[in-house]
Design a protein around this motif. Sequence first.
Motif, short mmCIF file in Angstrom:
data_model
loop_
_atom_site.label_atom_id
_atom_site.label_comp_id
_atom_site.label_asym_id
_atom_site.label_seq_id
_atom_site.Cartn_x
_atom_site.Cartn_y
_atom_site.Cartn_z
N UNK A 1 -0.76 -3.17 10.65
CA UNK A 1 -1.39 -3.97 11.72
C UNK A 1 -2.22 -5.11 11.13
N UNK A 2 -2.84 -4.86 9.96
CA UNK A 2 -3.66 -5.88 9.31
C UNK A 2 -2.86 -6.82 8.41
N UNK A 3 -1.51 -6.69 8.43
CA UNK A 3 -0.66 -7.63 7.72
C UNK A 3 -0.17 -7.18 6.36
N UNK A 4 -0.39 -5.93 6.00
CA UNK A 4 0.05 -5.42 4.71
C UNK A 4 1.37 -4.66 4.87
N UNK A 5 2.04 -4.42 3.77
CA UNK A 5 3.23 -3.57 3.75
C UNK A 5 2.79 -2.19 3.29
N UNK A 6 3.14 -1.16 4.03
CA UNK A 6 2.68 0.19 3.69
C UNK A 6 3.83 1.18 3.68
N UNK A 7 3.79 2.10 2.73
CA UNK A 7 4.71 3.22 2.65
C UNK A 7 3.87 4.48 2.75
N UNK A 8 4.24 5.36 3.68
CA UNK A 8 3.55 6.63 3.87
C UNK A 8 4.37 7.72 3.20
N UNK A 9 3.76 8.44 2.29
CA UNK A 9 4.44 9.50 1.55
C UNK A 9 3.83 10.84 1.93
N UNK A 10 4.66 11.77 2.39
CA UNK A 10 4.18 13.10 2.76
C UNK A 10 5.35 14.07 2.67
N UNK A 11 5.02 15.34 2.59
CA UNK A 11 6.07 16.35 2.46
C UNK A 11 6.69 16.66 3.82
N UNK A 71 0.83 -1.19 0.00
CA UNK A 71 0.00 0.00 0.00
C UNK A 71 0.87 1.24 0.00
N UNK A 72 0.51 2.22 -0.84
CA UNK A 72 1.15 3.53 -0.84
C UNK A 72 0.10 4.54 -0.37
N UNK A 73 0.38 5.24 0.71
CA UNK A 73 -0.52 6.25 1.25
C UNK A 73 0.08 7.62 0.97
N UNK A 74 -0.48 8.31 -0.04
CA UNK A 74 0.01 9.64 -0.43
C UNK A 74 -0.67 10.69 0.45
N UNK A 75 0.13 11.58 1.02
CA UNK A 75 -0.41 12.58 1.94
C UNK A 75 -0.76 11.94 3.25
N UNK A 76 0.16 11.17 3.79
CA UNK A 76 -0.11 10.29 4.92
C UNK A 76 -0.35 11.00 6.25
N UNK A 77 0.06 12.25 6.35
CA UNK A 77 -0.12 12.95 7.63
C UNK A 77 0.61 12.22 8.75
N UNK A 78 -0.10 11.89 9.80
CA UNK A 78 0.53 11.25 10.95
C UNK A 78 0.68 9.74 10.79
N UNK A 79 0.24 9.19 9.67
CA UNK A 79 0.52 7.79 9.36
C UNK A 79 -0.43 6.77 9.96
N UNK A 80 -1.58 7.20 10.47
CA UNK A 80 -2.49 6.26 11.10
C UNK A 80 -3.02 5.21 10.12
N UNK A 81 -3.36 5.62 8.90
CA UNK A 81 -3.86 4.65 7.93
C UNK A 81 -2.77 3.65 7.56
N UNK A 82 -1.56 4.13 7.31
CA UNK A 82 -0.46 3.23 6.98
C UNK A 82 -0.20 2.26 8.14
#
Length: 91
Positions: free
Chosen positions: A19-29, A3-14
């Motif tokens: 936590x649900x077993x996925x690999x996530x990258x949080x992208x933010x400025x 998962x790529x989370x663009x505009x991740x903010x504080x990263x809660x979604x990532x």
Amino acid sequence: LRVLDIGAGSGFFARTCVHLGHAAVALDREGNDAFRDVCRWLGVDRRAHEITAFAPLPPLGGRFDVVTAFLLNFDRFAERGYAPWGVAEWR
């Protein structure tokens, strides 16, 4: 999934994805120390990058199965010279 989370903010979604077993990258400025610190505290893989229309993303280690971009605002402020993005900009 990857998962790529663009505009991740504080990263809660990532973090939830991980936590649900996925690999996530949080992208933010850069520029928000609180968001950066919360991501670090949550153990989120956060990458700093300024999103710009028609500019490629940085190398992020391959393809993603899911790309999210929830409540972004980098294309919404006309007073800053921005206009809402169309299909061409997102492509």
